[in-house]
Design an enzyme around this catalytic site. Structure first.
Site, PDB file in Angstrom:
ATOM      1  N   GLY A  30      11.450 -25.839 111.089  1.00  0.00           N
ATOM      2  CA  GLY A  30      11.300 -24.740 110.274  1.00  0.00           C
ATOM      3  C   GLY A  30       9.831 -24.176 110.328  1.00  0.00           C
ATOM      4  N   SER A  31       9.826 -23.048 109.717  1.00  0.00           N
ATOM      5  CA  SER A  31       8.469 -22.345 109.755  1.00  0.00           C
ATOM      6  C   SER A  31       7.305 -22.988 108.781  1.00  0.00           C
ATOM      7  CB  SER A  31       8.484 -20.787 109.043  1.00  0.00           C
ATOM      8  OG  SER A  31       9.163 -20.863 107.668  1.00  0.00           O
ATOM      9  N   GLY A  82      10.728 -29.282 105.431  1.00  0.00           N
ATOM     10  CA  GLY A  82      11.035 -28.064 104.672  1.00  0.00           C
ATOM     11  C   GLY A  82      12.342 -27.919 104.039  1.00  0.00           C
ATOM     12  N   ASP A  84      15.534 -24.782 102.379  1.00  0.00           N
ATOM     13  CA  ASP A  84      15.997 -23.606 102.103  1.00  0.00           C
ATOM     14  C   ASP A  84      16.126 -23.420 100.237  1.00  0.00           C
ATOM     15  OD1 ASP A  84      16.562 -22.954 104.756  1.00  0.00           O
ATOM     16  OD2 ASP A  84      18.483 -24.221 104.503  1.00  0.00           O
ATOM     17  N   GLU A 103      18.067 -33.512 110.678  1.00  0.00           N
ATOM     18  CA  GLU A 103      17.239 -33.836 109.662  1.00  0.00           C
ATOM     19  C   GLU A 103      17.772 -34.977 108.587  1.00  0.00           C
ATOM     20  OE1 GLU A 103      15.352 -29.191 109.635  1.00  0.00           O
ATOM     21  OE2 GLU A 103      17.116 -29.641 108.520  1.00  0.00           O
TER      22      GLU A 103
END
Ligand code: 5RP
Length: 215
Positions: A30-31, A82, A84, A103
């Site tokens: 992810g970012s 990360g 959400d 993950e």
């Protein structure tokens, strides 16, 4: 850079400092993890990594990290990823990038599982959708048992799974996690329990707060 991007970078850089020479490190997706990988590279450590997605694998390799396939390795010293959503009890929703199955395997193999988020990921109550990875075989029967579920437009996962979102009631996340796991055809869901999490690093405008979960 927006303040959210700054918060992601700060959280990622703080977590990168936990990594030591000789460690085997799980890289999330992810970012936010996109800030972690260069932060690890800058530390010039002798580490081996496993990646939870082709994107993280490619980025880490391109920047010069040693990335190995996740076979022949039965434990990781640390994994950093990360999320959400993070609720006050330390429950996570993950899988916005469709990588939650890998993950969760990486999180489960890690001695220390560290979550890195910007402050907008903190929620009072978890909200749907909860990402799901489903087997293609018998998918309509699986969806019927799940109830309120919608397939996404995302391509199939690197492991051949169909990505979907659960939109039904959440209630008690532990109970829902048990129910989702018990449905044949569900490869994995995106609810990660606090028991899996050791630390949560939250970027907060100009600093990082660290919360020990150790659930
Ligand atoms: C991917 C994930 C990510 O960790 C999650 O979606 C957070 O991503 P980002 O750091 O881009 O906000 O679970 O499957």
């Amino acid at each position: 850079m927006t303040y959210i991007e700054t918060e992601k970078r700060l959280a990622a850089e703080a977590a990168a400092k936990l990594v030591e020479d000789g460690m085997t490190v799980g890289l999330g997706t992810g970012s936010t993890v996109a800030y972690l990988i260069p932060a690890l590279v800058r530390r010039k450590l002798d580490i081996s990594c496993v990646a939870t997605s082709p994107a993280s694998f490619d980025t880490a390799r391109a920047l010069g990290l040693k990335v190995k396939p996740f076979s022949g390795i039965d434990r990781l010293d640390i994994a950093i990823d990360g999320a959400d959503q993070v609720d006050p009890d330390g429950w996570l929703i993950k899988g916005g990038g469709g990588a939650h199955t890998r993950e969760k395997i990486v999180a489960g193999a890690a001695e220390r599982y560290v979550v890195i988020v910007s402050s907008n990921k903190l929620v009072d109550t978890l909200k749907v959708p909860i990402p799901l990875e489903l087997m293609a075989f018998g998918i309509d029967a699986t969806c019927r048992q799940l109830g309120d579920v919608r397939l996404t437009e995302a391509p199939i996962s690197p492991d051949g799974g169909i990505l979907a979102g659960y939109f039904g009631p959440i209630g008690d996340p532990a109970e829902l996690a048990r129910r989702l796991s018990a449905i044949p055809g569900v490869v994995e869901h995106g609810l990660f329990p606090p028991e899996m999490v050791n630390d949560i690093f939250v970027g907060r405008r100009s600093h990082v707060s660290q919360r020990r979960v150790d659930g």
